[in-house]
Design a protein around this motif. Structure first.
Motif, PDB file in Angstrom:
ATOM      1  N   GLY A  70     106.974  56.004 -89.198  1.00 10.42           N
ATOM      2  CA  GLY A  70     106.289  56.889 -88.266  1.00 10.42           C
ATOM      3  C   GLY A  70     105.005  56.332 -87.692  1.00 10.42           C
ATOM      4  N   VAL A  71     104.693  55.059 -87.969  1.00 10.64           N
ATOM      5  CA  VAL A  71     103.449  54.450 -87.489  1.00 10.64           C
ATOM      6  C   VAL A  71     103.771  53.410 -86.418  1.00 10.64           C
ATOM      7  N   LEU A  72     103.094  53.535 -85.270  1.00 12.36           N
ATOM      8  CA  LEU A  72     103.237  52.591 -84.172  1.00 12.36           C
ATOM      9  C   LEU A  72     102.127  51.558 -84.294  1.00 12.36           C
ATOM     10  N   THR A  73     102.486  50.272 -84.256  1.00 11.91           N
ATOM     11  CA  THR A  73     101.495  49.201 -84.369  1.00 11.91           C
ATOM     12  C   THR A  73     101.557  48.330 -83.130  1.00 11.91           C
ATOM     13  N   ILE A  74     100.389  48.102 -82.535  1.00  6.31           N
ATOM     14  CA  ILE A  74     100.253  47.257 -81.355  1.00  6.31           C
ATOM     15  C   ILE A  74      99.421  46.050 -81.758  1.00  6.31           C
ATOM     16  N   VAL A  75      99.854  44.852 -81.372  1.00  2.00           N
ATOM     17  CA  VAL A  75      99.132  43.626 -81.711  1.00  2.00           C
ATOM     18  C   VAL A  75      98.630  42.980 -80.429  1.00  2.00           C
ATOM     19  N   ALA A  76      97.373  42.543 -80.433  1.00  2.00           N
ATOM     20  CA  ALA A  76      96.805  41.824 -79.288  1.00  2.00           C
ATOM     21  C   ALA A  76      96.091  40.584 -79.795  1.00  2.00           C
ATOM     22  N   SER A  77      96.469  39.430 -79.255  1.00  2.00           N
ATOM     23  CA  SER A  77      95.795  38.188 -79.643  1.00  2.00           C
ATOM     24  C   SER A  77      95.694  37.227 -78.466  1.00  2.00           C
ATOM     25  N   GLU A  78      95.826  37.761 -77.248  1.00  2.00           N
ATOM     26  CA  GLU A  78      95.846  36.871 -76.088  1.00  2.00           C
ATOM     27  C   GLU A  78      94.457  36.409 -75.650  1.00  2.00           C
ATOM     28  N   HIS A  79      93.409  37.090 -76.088  1.00  2.00           N
ATOM     29  CA  HIS A  79      92.044  36.718 -75.702  1.00  2.00           C
ATOM     30  C   HIS A  79      91.332  36.013 -76.850  1.00  2.00           C
ATOM     31  N   ARG A  80      90.297  35.264 -76.517  1.00  2.00           N
ATOM     32  CA  ARG A  80      89.537  34.566 -77.554  1.00  2.00           C
ATOM     33  C   ARG A  80      88.549  35.500 -78.246  1.00  2.00           C
ATOM     34  N   ALA A  81      88.130  36.556 -77.554  1.00  2.00           N
ATOM     35  CA  ALA A  81      87.128  37.469 -78.112  1.00  2.00           C
ATOM     36  C   ALA A  81      87.792  38.684 -78.754  1.00  2.00           C
ATOM     37  N   GLN A  82      87.299  39.064 -79.906  1.00  2.00           N
ATOM     38  CA  GLN A  82      87.847  40.219 -80.614  1.00  2.00           C
ATOM     39  C   GLN A  82      87.718  41.493 -79.779  1.00  2.00           C
ATOM     40  N   LEU A  83      86.585  41.664 -79.114  1.00  2.00           N
ATOM     41  CA  LEU A  83      86.352  42.875 -78.320  1.00  2.00           C
ATOM     42  C   LEU A  83      87.383  42.997 -77.195  1.00  2.00           C
ATOM     43  N   ALA A  88      92.462  45.355 -75.079  1.00  2.00           N
ATOM     44  CA  ALA A  88      93.846  45.111 -74.657  1.00  2.00           C
ATOM     45  C   ALA A  88      94.817  45.919 -75.518  1.00  2.00           C
ATOM     46  N   ALA A  89      94.562  45.973 -76.830  1.00  2.00           N
ATOM     47  CA  ALA A  89      95.444  46.725 -77.734  1.00  2.00           C
ATOM     48  C   ALA A  89      95.381  48.215 -77.415  1.00  2.00           C
ATOM     49  N   ARG A  90      94.188  48.735 -77.148  1.00  2.00           N
ATOM     50  CA  ARG A  90      94.044  50.157 -76.813  1.00  2.00           C
ATOM     51  C   ARG A  90      94.753  50.483 -75.496  1.00  2.00           C
ATOM     52  N   ASN A  95      99.482  52.877 -72.684  1.00  2.00           N
ATOM     53  CA  ASN A  95     100.642  52.691 -71.800  1.00  2.00           C
ATOM     54  C   ASN A  95     101.949  52.968 -72.528  1.00  2.00           C
ATOM     55  N   THR A  96     102.042  52.527 -73.773  1.00  2.00           N
ATOM     56  CA  THR A  96     103.260  52.750 -74.555  1.00  2.00           C
ATOM     57  C   THR A  96     103.480  54.245 -74.782  1.00  2.00           C
TER      58      THR A  96
END
Length: 141
Positions: A70-83, A88-90, A95-96
């Motif tokens: 029941g948990v949706l997980t989105i991963v973002a790693s395309e940028h060099r900065a964590q912020l 991007a993940a939010r 959108n999802t």
């Protein structure tokens, strides 16, 4: 950060989101080895009090391939900065969820081909047959 606005009746409070940070692959040179810039954003769709009941079933059905318990997980790693990866993940999560809560399209009404389209189809088939027939040599018959 602020609540995520999915629709006029559906907001995801910050407190219901879980973020995990880890080392990312990709660009960044030596900094990749030391910076936790990859972001995993998780949202519990099944147990969230902020999901309206009328939308919960639709979300669970449409996202069933992406949910783990029941948990949706989105991963973002395309940028060099964590912020930037957090943003991007939010954005991807919103959108999802928006795509998943969209009402289903109206059912297609079955129609029959018009008389003109049938005649055009038959005429095209006859022309094609004539072209093939004209290519035959006398020895092929």
């Amino acid at each position: 950060m602020d609540d995520l606005v999915v629709s006029s009746s559906f907001r995801v409070p910050d407190g219901e989101l879980r973020e995990r940070f880890s080392r990312s692959s990709g660009p960044g040179g030596q900094g990749v080895n030391t910076t936790d810039s990859r972001v995993e954003l998780s949202f519990d769709v099944a147990n969230s009090p902020s999901v309206p009941d009328r939308l919960r079933a639709r979300l669970l059905e449409r996202l069933e391939g992406r949910l783990v318990d029941g948990v949706l997980t989105i991963v973002a790693s395309e940028h060099r900065a964590q912020l930037m990866n957090r943003e991007a993940a939010r954005a991807r999560l919103v959108n999802t969820l928006r795509d998943a809560i969209a009402p289903p399209p109206p059912p297609r009404r079955a129609t029959k081909p018009t008389r003109g389209s049938k005649e055009r189809r038959i005429a095209a088939k006859k022309r094609r047959g004539d072209v093939k027939r004209s290519r035959r040599t006398a020895s092929d018959d």
